[in-house]
Scaffold this motif. Structure first.
Motif, short mmCIF file in Angstrom:
data_model
loop_
_atom_site.label_atom_id
_atom_site.label_comp_id
_atom_site.label_asym_id
_atom_site.label_seq_id
_atom_site.Cartn_x
_atom_site.Cartn_y
_atom_site.Cartn_z
N UNK A 212 0.83 -1.21 0.00
CA UNK A 212 0.00 0.00 0.00
C UNK A 212 0.86 1.26 0.00
N UNK A 213 2.16 1.12 0.26
CA UNK A 213 3.08 2.24 0.07
C UNK A 213 3.31 2.47 -1.42
N UNK A 214 3.77 3.67 -1.77
CA UNK A 214 4.20 3.92 -3.13
C UNK A 214 5.45 3.08 -3.43
N UNK A 215 5.45 2.37 -4.55
CA UNK A 215 6.63 1.61 -4.94
C UNK A 215 7.78 2.56 -5.26
N UNK A 216 7.44 3.74 -5.80
CA UNK A 216 8.45 4.77 -6.08
C UNK A 216 8.58 5.70 -4.88
N UNK A 217 9.79 5.97 -4.39
CA UNK A 217 9.93 6.88 -3.26
C UNK A 217 9.86 8.35 -3.64
N UNK A 218 10.11 8.66 -4.92
CA UNK A 218 10.15 10.05 -5.37
C UNK A 218 9.82 10.10 -6.86
N UNK A 219 9.56 11.30 -7.36
CA UNK A 219 9.29 11.43 -8.80
C UNK A 219 10.61 11.63 -9.55
N UNK A 220 10.53 11.84 -10.85
CA UNK A 220 11.74 11.95 -11.68
C UNK A 220 12.59 13.16 -11.30
N UNK A 221 11.94 14.17 -10.70
CA UNK A 221 12.67 15.36 -10.28
C UNK A 221 13.26 15.23 -8.88
N UNK A 222 13.04 14.07 -8.24
CA UNK A 222 13.56 13.85 -6.91
C UNK A 222 12.67 14.33 -5.79
N UNK A 223 11.47 14.81 -6.12
CA UNK A 223 10.55 15.25 -5.06
C UNK A 223 9.97 14.03 -4.35
N UNK A 224 10.01 13.99 -3.02
CA UNK A 224 9.53 12.81 -2.30
C UNK A 224 8.01 12.66 -2.39
N UNK A 225 7.56 11.42 -2.31
CA UNK A 225 6.13 11.09 -2.30
C UNK A 225 5.71 10.87 -0.86
N UNK A 226 4.61 11.47 -0.46
CA UNK A 226 4.18 11.41 0.94
C UNK A 226 4.05 9.97 1.43
N UNK A 227 3.57 9.08 0.58
CA UNK A 227 3.31 7.69 0.97
C UNK A 227 4.45 6.76 0.58
N UNK A 228 5.68 7.24 0.62
CA UNK A 228 6.83 6.38 0.32
C UNK A 228 7.14 5.48 1.52
N UNK A 229 7.90 4.42 1.29
CA UNK A 229 8.28 3.50 2.37
C UNK A 229 9.32 4.18 3.26
N UNK A 230 9.10 4.11 4.57
CA UNK A 230 10.08 4.56 5.57
C UNK A 230 9.97 3.65 6.78
N UNK A 231 11.06 3.43 7.50
CA UNK A 231 11.01 2.53 8.67
C UNK A 231 9.98 2.97 9.70
N UNK A 232 9.18 2.01 10.17
CA UNK A 232 8.19 2.30 11.21
C UNK A 232 6.95 3.02 10.74
N UNK A 233 6.85 3.29 9.46
CA UNK A 233 5.74 4.07 8.90
C UNK A 233 4.54 3.18 8.60
N UNK A 234 3.35 3.77 8.65
CA UNK A 234 2.11 3.06 8.33
C UNK A 234 1.68 3.46 6.92
N UNK A 235 1.40 2.48 6.07
CA UNK A 235 1.02 2.81 4.69
C UNK A 235 -0.34 3.47 4.62
N UNK A 236 -0.48 4.33 3.62
CA UNK A 236 -1.78 4.97 3.37
C UNK A 236 -2.83 3.91 3.07
N UNK A 237 -4.04 4.17 3.51
CA UNK A 237 -5.14 3.23 3.33
C UNK A 237 -6.35 3.96 2.76
N UNK A 238 -7.29 3.18 2.21
CA UNK A 238 -8.58 3.71 1.80
C UNK A 238 -9.71 3.26 2.73
N UNK A 239 -9.37 2.49 3.76
CA UNK A 239 -10.41 1.97 4.66
C UNK A 239 -11.20 3.13 5.27
#
Length: 609
Positions: A464-491
């Motif tokens: 449920x995390x973004x498979x890509x951590x950032x876009x082509x310009x290097x801007x981070x994605x809010x839902x990227x994988x990070x240690x201890x983080x909870x993935x975004x959900x639609x529940x």
């Protein structure tokens, strides 16, 4: 009263849970003319038919869940004086056994609770292991893995949180002893339960579960065929785990030999090992979060809707969609004479959805890692902001639905590319005191990571995390994988209150990203169109996550499909297997009652007294 035969209600506690299986068997600017065609998003779980439901009316309490054995377990707990929270725990333990494709003790949960005074939000969402990083789902070439290459094995397994969260909530709102709540599931695991038509269908369709020798030996016959419908399936290993949890609490899952078995399964997978550790399991902590509540007017009546805040995107997206609809004439569109949403309403709803999903992709992630826009998630629900967003909705499909700038504050984050989301199950309960639970629970994909340990399946929630951590310009994605983080959900577990502050409804659904639309449809159906929960659930499904407009196959006339296409929409008719469960306050013969509805697209029922 309920619609179950009286002879079933007379069974003793030890046998009535099996009788529920019989109950289920008896219930049976310039805009292109048409948007460019893109692939329709995959559906979270396969369809398994339509079983008409009459809806249920009860006087004192009610429980709605995805399998009749689980619903009956909850009913038994309520009949014994248990709280709504007690019943939800009993239901979840049985679902681990009888609906293993959707949820279980190896996964995570969001729970909304109402104790008659206060709404609470309990977060049992899985977390990323301490060893995880933004490259978790990138291959050697730096490109994202194919979805099931990431799912099957140990790589996508997050730290499960369901049991620890339920233990936390029980300490505050339980009435019956913790151990009592496990008795129905232990008994069923020990003595066996009949394989349901839906479980059989999904076992037959799954291409990956047989790859795990433990799962293959349990779910399939020696020739590789799934056990037939009605086969009595016993799970003594799960019975033993549940007995340990009943006696020792969540610690039995997060420490000791069960934890060691989980970690070994994840890290020693021969082709796709993961990074979960004993420390991750031992350190996991559920959270109590501030519910996301907002005002909503349907017709001439004000309501208060309370849903789960980030890391769930559900309440925000539903609030935005309904809020933007409320800023247009579309909100007042009645159902057609055929009992369907009109073309104008569907167009407006789809455009509002595209705008909401653009904001979702841009901003929403674990709030402990991703800051809310303008410093407050409610900025996305501000009526002034939603009025500005609604002005973008015209008579034709927008060429592009952009993310907004709530509070006028620009962001340095990149939007998350659209990515498939899968499974889950939903439970709604109202007890004799009028206290309520709305709980959505998941292991993500159907059958999770396809890794079975001690009789239960492990989640693949990290996808449920973004498979890509950032876009082509290097801007981070809010839902990227990070240690201890909870993935975004639609529940989207949701509680609704009337203008007197009384509980009016509890509801939610499984369905990946489409949970948002399934739940919004039901809320609008009950609050705006005046339907019962069952009537609202029965309405055809629809929605968009930003791409094609999806319509439930065979439920809309061709004239509606063509009319949407003339407005520029790329329309796809597909199976849309929601699993809605809802209970609302109503009146019957001059007295207050609870009206329950269960989705005809799955096996759920509503029971109560």
């Amino acid at each position: 009263m309920t619609h179950c035969p009286a002879r079933l209600r007379r069974f003793h506690l030890s046998t009535s849970i099996l009788a529920a299986a019989l109950l289920a068997a008896c219930s049976t600017t310039e805009v292109p003319r048409e948007a460019p065609r893109t692939p329709a998003p995959a559906q979270p779980e396969a369809a398994s038919g339509w079983q008409a439901k009459r809806g249920t009316v009860t006087a004192r309490y009610a429980v709605a869940a995805a399998n009749p054995l689980a619903t009956e377990a909850g009913r038994q707990i309520l009949a014994a004086g248990g709280s709504a929270l007690d019943a939800a725990i009993a239901v979840q333990m049985v679902l681990t056994l009888v609906e293993p494709q959707s949820s279980g003790i190896g996964g995570g949960t969001f729970l909304m609770h109402w104790d008659g005074r206060v709404v609470q939000a309990f977060d049992g969402r899985e977390t990323a292991p301490a060893e995880a990083d933004g490259h978790l789902f990138l291959g050697a070439d730096g490109k994202p893995l194919a979805f099931h290459d990431a799912v099957v094995g140990g790589r996508a397994v997050g730290t499960p949180g369901t049991v620890r969260m339920l233990e936390m909530a029980h300490a505050r709102h339980g009435r019956l002893p913790w151990s009592v709540l496990f008795e129905p599931a232990i008994r069923l695991a020990r003595d066996g339960f009949p394989v349901s038509p839906r479980l059989h269908t999904l076992l037959k369709a799954d291409a990956h579960l047989r790859k795990d020798p433990t799962a293959a030996a349990y779910f399939y016959q020696p020739d590789g065929a799934p056990w037939p419908v009605g086969h009595v399936l016993k799970n003594p290993e799960l019975a033993a785990v549940l007995r340990r949890l009943a006696a020792d609490g969540a610690r039995a899952l997060h420490e000791g030999d069960i934890a060691e078995a989980i970690v070994a399964k994840v890290r020693q997978h021969p082709g796709n090992p993961g990074r979960l550790s004993l420390r991750d399991l031992a350190d996991y902590q559920p959270k109590e979060r501030v519910p996301l509540c907002f005002d909503h007017r349907a017709g001439d009546r004000p309501w208060r809707l309370c849903g789960f805040p980030p890391p769930s995107s559900g309440a925000i997206a539903i609030g935005q969609i309904l809020g933007m609809l409320g800023q247009t004439a579309g909100a007042q569109e009645p159902l057609t004479d055929a009992g369907l949403p009109s073309t104008q309403w569907l167009h407006t709803y789809a455009e509002a959805s595209r705008l909401a999903f653009a904001d979702r992709a841009q901003y929403v992630g674990d709030p402990d890692f991703a800051a809310a826009p303008a410093g407050d998630w409610r900025s996305l629900l501000d009526p002034v902001y939603l009025r500005e967003r609604a002005r973008l909705i015209g008579p034709q499909r927008m060429p592009v639905a952009p993310a907004g700038t709530p509070g006028g504050v620009q962001t340095s984050l990149a939007p998350m590319p659209e990515q498939v989301e899968y499974g889950t199950s939903h439970i709604s309960v109202v007890d004799a005191e009028g206290h309520a639970v709305s709980m959505t629970t998941t292991i993500e994909d159907a059958f999770g990571s396809r890794q079975m340990v001690r009789g239960f399946l492990l989640n693949n929630e990290l996808t449920d995390f973004s498979f890509l951590p950032a876009d082509a310009a290097g801007r981070p994605i809010a839902n990227r994988v990070e240690p201890g983080k909870r993935p975004r959900s639609s529940m989207s577990p949701t509680l609704v209150f009337d203008d007197q502050g009384r509980l009016a409804m509890t509801g939610g659904s499984p369905g990946g990203a489409l949970i948002i639309h399934f739940t919004a449809k039901t809320l609008h159906g009950v609050l705006q169109w005046g339907l019962t929960p069952q009537q609202a659930i029965d309405l055809p499904n629809f929605g968009t996550t930003g791409g094609p407009v999806l319509l439930e196959q065979g439920r809309f006339p061709a004239v509606v499909v063509e009319a949407l296409k003339t407005r520029g929409h790329d329309v796809r008719e597909v199976e849309m297997t929601s699993g809605l469960q809802a209970i609302s306050r109503g009146r019957n013969a001059g007295r207050e009652v609870w009206r329950g509805g269960a989705d005809p697209r799955r096996e759920g029922v509503v029971l109560g007294e």
